[in-house]
Design a protein around this motif. Structure first.
Motif, short mmCIF file in Angstrom:
data_model
loop_
_atom_site.label_atom_id
_atom_site.label_comp_id
_atom_site.label_asym_id
_atom_site.label_seq_id
_atom_site.Cartn_x
_atom_site.Cartn_y
_atom_site.Cartn_z
N ASP A 1 -7.44 -24.06 39.93
CA ASP A 1 -6.57 -25.00 39.20
C ASP A 1 -7.30 -26.32 38.93
OD1 ASP A 1 -4.60 -23.07 39.42
OD2 ASP A 1 -3.76 -23.95 41.26
N GLU B 1 -9.54 -25.90 36.05
CA GLU B 1 -8.83 -25.93 34.77
C GLU B 1 -8.54 -27.37 34.33
OE1 GLU B 1 -8.58 -23.90 32.59
OE2 GLU B 1 -6.73 -24.04 31.43
N ARG C 1 2.74 -22.99 29.94
CA ARG C 1 2.66 -24.03 30.96
C ARG C 1 3.55 -25.21 30.61
NH1 ARG C 1 -3.96 -24.50 30.91
NH2 ARG C 1 -4.35 -22.44 31.78
N GLY D 1 -1.34 -26.74 33.72
CA GLY D 1 -0.52 -25.96 34.66
C GLY D 1 0.90 -26.49 34.67
#
Lengths: 228, 228
Positions: free
Chosen positions: A92, A95, A156, A161
């Motif tokens: 994460d 990202e 998302r 996220g």
């Protein structure tokens, strides 16, 4: 001006997306900051002393001089934990960083820089007239970027996220510069417009929305929170 | 070719500093990797599928596709802890990231990109002859950068502090591309030459030193470990 070296101070330029990114993260973290506007194109003598790269932003924090916007915001996220703007899992975190680089590198070179150069910096620095082809290229490129963000936002709540992160503030910093001069086609994507309306309505955005650059008027909707 | 999606695979281009940075960090972490050379200038059809930004490097790791060199190496440092290439204190971490950005942004645009574009990419992609002014500008700029590194190394064993870090591998990735075509004036600074000789002699550098690009021969000293 407060000369206490413990005061947090940001040397910045109002319409630089890299400076805005740091301002937004400082505000989101509720870190009080003294803003010092720098005319970096005049090569202010102290700029290279504060940052050997000769670039803005430079943040003085707890007596240290910090440079490079991404390095600064990651530092701020590490020293002021709440609210967290980086997730915990390595994948994460990757990202978030991938999308920060997307905006600071790809979006900047394809969209922000050509448009702001032609429409803003040439005017401020009195260095010629806008090249309409460069502006046109930038306006064409922004469409592809908005489409890419639309596909991200289908899956998302925020760009990287389901939690807000440095990626959202990085993207919003670029969009807000372009929105100041009204160069974002918000009608292209409801998802992207809603994302921007949501982040823009956060208290962290207030200082950026109050910006006024002499000689360059903000678009009428620039500071409006309900611009859909 | 091993098609097991669990194999770590790097889509790269041999003389790209961003790809080399990832290769060096993978090797330093002793992560076995399958290298796949991509002719990105021919827009290989799968590149945009693997990385919507259409850029190299792309790393497939544990079934995930990862892009953006700095985001990749920070991820690698988080998932493979030993040896650590990031310090623990936020201020030290900021310094590493500031110098990574220094090389990937400032050094790249002032030195690596102009020189490699003119001397290597135009040849490989058959898109014209070198512009000697661009090369000259790059060779002038590299002197200032070497001088800056010299001042850093007066007070530190490695670029960002007393431990080797992502900053050293980022810098070495850029220098190694230029050194391949013999465009680094190592006589300018003993400190910088010693720093490069030390990092170059690490096992992590072996694969990079064995590189051979068709039609572009490496400088005679390129793979020598004792080149002072």
């Amino acid at each position: 001006m407060n000369t206490n070296t413990q005061t947090t101070r940001l040397y910045h330029s109002t319409l630089s997306p890299f400076c805005r990114k740091v301002r937004l993260v400082l505000a989101e973290k509720k870190i009080e900051v003294e803003l010092v506007e720098e005319k970096y194109w005049e090569n202010p003598p102290d700029l290279k002393r504060r940052n050997p790269a000769g670039k803005l932003p430079v943040l003085r924090h707890r007596g240290h001089m910090l440079a490079e916007s991404q390095a600064i915001v990651e530092y701020l996220d590490e020293v002021v934990a709440d609210p967290a703007l980086m997730p915990r899992q390595p994948l994460d975190r990757h990202e978030v960083r991938r999308l920060c680089a997307w905006f600071d590198d790809k979006f900047n070179s394809e969209v922000t820089q050509p448009i702001m150069n032609e429409r803003v910096w040439k005017k401020i620095t009195r260095s010629g007239y806008p090249d309409s082809r460069a502006v046109k290229d930038g306006l064409r490129a922004i469409k592809e970027h908005i489409d890419y963000l639309t596909t991200l936002l289908e899956a998302r709540r925020w760009l990287a996220g389901n939690a807000i992160s440095l990626a959202d503030f990085t993207a919003a910093a670029h969009f807000s510069c372009l929105d100041y001069i009204s160069d974002v086609d918000w009608d292209r994507s409801e998802a992207v417009r809603d994302w921007y309306a949501t982040i823009k309505s956060r208290p962290a955005f207030r200082s950026v929305l109050a910006d006024q650059v002499p000689g360059i008027h903000p678009a009428p909707h620039y500071a409006e929170l309900d611009f859909g």
